[in-house]
Design a protein around this motif. Structure first.
Motif, PDB file in Angstrom:
ATOM      1  N   HIS A  74      -4.987  28.881  10.675  1.00  0.00           N
ATOM      2  CA  HIS A  74      -3.658  29.131  10.101  1.00  0.00           C
ATOM      3  C   HIS A  74      -3.319  30.615  10.088  1.00  0.00           C
ATOM      4  O   HIS A  74      -2.141  30.982  10.200  1.00  0.00           O
ATOM      5  CB  HIS A  74      -3.600  28.558   8.685  1.00  0.00           C
ATOM      6  CG  HIS A  74      -3.488  27.071   8.643  1.00  0.00           C
ATOM      7  ND1 HIS A  74      -4.576  26.242   8.785  1.00  0.00           N
ATOM      8  CD2 HIS A  74      -2.413  26.251   8.505  1.00  0.00           C
ATOM      9  CE1 HIS A  74      -4.187  24.989   8.716  1.00  0.00           C
ATOM     10  NE2 HIS A  74      -2.884  24.960   8.556  1.00  0.00           N
ATOM     11  N   TYR A  95      -0.053  32.022  11.793  1.00  0.00           N
ATOM     12  CA  TYR A  95       0.852  32.839  10.975  1.00  0.00           C
ATOM     13  C   TYR A  95       1.146  34.172  11.651  1.00  0.00           C
ATOM     14  O   TYR A  95       2.311  34.598  11.747  1.00  0.00           O
ATOM     15  CB  TYR A  95       0.226  33.050   9.610  1.00  0.00           C
ATOM     16  CG  TYR A  95       0.999  33.965   8.698  1.00  0.00           C
ATOM     17  CD1 TYR A  95       2.288  33.656   8.280  1.00  0.00           C
ATOM     18  CD2 TYR A  95       0.435  35.157   8.236  1.00  0.00           C
ATOM     19  CE1 TYR A  95       2.995  34.491   7.438  1.00  0.00           C
ATOM     20  CE2 TYR A  95       1.126  36.000   7.391  1.00  0.00           C
ATOM     21  CZ  TYR A  95       2.408  35.667   6.998  1.00  0.00           C
ATOM     22  OH  TYR A  95       3.116  36.505   6.164  1.00  0.00           O
ATOM     23  N   ILE A 103       8.155  31.286   6.570  1.00  0.00           N
ATOM     24  CA  ILE A 103       6.722  31.007   6.716  1.00  0.00           C
ATOM     25  C   ILE A 103       5.896  31.900   5.784  1.00  0.00           C
ATOM     26  O   ILE A 103       4.834  31.500   5.308  1.00  0.00           O
ATOM     27  CB  ILE A 103       6.294  31.163   8.189  1.00  0.00           C
ATOM     28  CG1 ILE A 103       4.927  30.502   8.419  1.00  0.00           C
ATOM     29  CG2 ILE A 103       6.258  32.602   8.625  1.00  0.00           C
ATOM     30  CD1 ILE A 103       4.536  30.415   9.879  1.00  0.00           C
ATOM     31  N   SER A 104       6.415  33.109   5.483  1.00  0.00           N
ATOM     32  CA  SER A 104       5.701  34.009   4.567  1.00  0.00           C
ATOM     33  C   SER A 104       5.758  33.532   3.122  1.00  0.00           C
ATOM     34  O   SER A 104       4.984  33.992   2.282  1.00  0.00           O
ATOM     35  CB  SER A 104       6.280  35.425   4.665  1.00  0.00           C
ATOM     36  OG  SER A 104       6.079  35.963   5.951  1.00  0.00           O
ATOM     37  N   ILE A 119       2.593  30.289   3.760  1.00  0.00           N
ATOM     38  CA  ILE A 119       1.281  30.420   4.403  1.00  0.00           C
ATOM     39  C   ILE A 119       0.327  31.368   3.674  1.00  0.00           C
ATOM     40  O   ILE A 119      -0.868  31.061   3.570  1.00  0.00           O
ATOM     41  CB  ILE A 119       1.454  30.830   5.873  1.00  0.00           C
ATOM     42  CG1 ILE A 119       2.283  29.773   6.608  1.00  0.00           C
ATOM     43  CG2 ILE A 119       0.093  30.980   6.553  1.00  0.00           C
ATOM     44  CD1 ILE A 119       1.691  28.380   6.536  1.00  0.00           C
ATOM     45  N   VAL A 172       4.396  25.162   9.891  1.00  0.00           N
ATOM     46  CA  VAL A 172       3.453  25.848  10.790  1.00  0.00           C
ATOM     47  C   VAL A 172       3.720  25.526  12.250  1.00  0.00           C
ATOM     48  O   VAL A 172       3.970  26.416  13.067  1.00  0.00           O
ATOM     49  CB  VAL A 172       1.998  25.498  10.425  1.00  0.00           C
ATOM     50  CG1 VAL A 172       1.035  26.202  11.379  1.00  0.00           C
ATOM     51  CG2 VAL A 172       1.678  25.905   8.992  1.00  0.00           C
ATOM     52  N   CYS A 199       5.615  28.195  15.467  1.00  0.00           N
ATOM     53  CA  CYS A 199       4.754  28.915  16.406  1.00  0.00           C
ATOM     54  C   CYS A 199       5.203  28.715  17.839  1.00  0.00           C
ATOM     55  O   CYS A 199       4.657  29.218  18.755  1.00  0.00           O
ATOM     56  CB  CYS A 199       3.318  28.446  16.241  1.00  0.00           C
ATOM     57  SG  CYS A 199       2.643  28.807  14.617  1.00  0.00           S
TER      58      CYS A 199
END
Length: 282
Positions: free
Chosen positions: A29, A33, A72-73, A76, A278, A282
């Motif tokens: 992960h 990330y 995402i911050s 994760i 996630v 990506c």
């Protein structure tokens, strides 16, 4: 009961079935990330630096990439701490802040996707009027409308949830604070809040989805009438990857949020949320 909250912190359950793989999952992960953050940062930087890319399409793309980076911050880093250190507690205020930021950015992102679809529709189907319709002022107004709409709707919902009483269970069967699991930990009557959350999710997701489908349907019709086979292939190859990501995002979010009652589906929501936070980023 009124607001009789006695819970001071929540416990994020994470993924108990694979808890023994903490270091491996942390590495996987973390790489995902960093890849997502790096990609988003590169897009925003290049768009700002290059004068050739300062067009409506890349303007919307840079804003969306910034949203993705923040989105995402929100989730994760805490998940990485759970995997590596096993620290699963989160304070009451921090939990609600995380839930608000996550849902607000998600809602604004979906509205922005609809705007980006409209931008592509105008570019492909009305190329002669594109610069007139999609002026800089119009672009800023559309982005502002997405942010204000998302902020207003989600603030109203989170304020309602924060007024519930939390006096019993404090284990959240998730790897971050989401509104659905939070609502079902309350010892208040949650029926009205459930319906409000369902209605807002239905409005945001399906409004964005319908606009996107209509825009891309018109784009496909226009592409089909292009004279060159190479132009067909190039246009469809450009759209295909975008449509795959959109299907994953819409599919996972519809599965998670567009259910009037979610209590029996929280475990499966956790896996769908992982795809949304996630895999698609990506």
């Amino acid at each position: 009961m009124g607001n009789g909250t006695t819970v001071q912190e929540f416990i994020l359950e994470g993924f108990p079935a694979v808890q023994h793989l903490g270091e491996v999952l942390f590495s996987v992960h973390l790489l995902a990330y960093l890849a997502s953050i790096t990609g988003s940062a590169v897009i925003v930087t290049i768009t700002c630096v290059s004068t050739r890319l300062q067009t409506p399409m890349y303007f919307f793309l840079s804003i969306f990439s910034f949203f993705e980076c923040c989105f995402i911050s929100t989730v994760i880093p805490k998940l990485l701490v759970i995997f590596l250190l096993g620290r699963q507690t989160i304070s009451f205020p921090a939990c609600f802040i995380q839930a608000f930021v996550f849902v607000f950015l998600g809602a604004s992102g979906f509205l922005l996707i609809a705007v980006m679809s409209l931008d592509r529709y105008v570019a492909v189907c009305k190329p002669l009027h594109y610069t007139t319709i999609m002026s800089l002022k119009t672009c800023f107004l559309l982005v502002t409308a997405c942010i204000v709409t998302g902020f207003t709707l989600i603030t109203a919902l989170v304020v309602k949830v924060s007024q519930l009483s939390f006096c019993g269970p404090r284990v959240i069967p998730h790897f971050f604070c989401d509104l659905g699991p939070l609502i079902h930990l309350s010892c208040s009557d949650i029926r009205s809040i459930e319906m409000l959350a369902f209605g807002l999710a239905l409005f945001i997701l399906f409004t964005s989805l319908i606009i996107t489908i209509i825009a891309y349907s018109n784009i496909v019709v226009t592409i089909v009438h292009l004279p060159s086979a190479k132009e067909h292939q190039r246009a469809f190859s450009t759209c295909s990857s975008h449509l795959i990501i959109l299907s994953l995002m819409y599919g996972s979010c519809v599965f998670i949020y567009v259910k009037p009652k979610q209590a029996s589906r929280l475990d499966s929501n956790r896996e769908a949320a992982l795809v949304n936070t996630v895999v698609t980023r990506c």
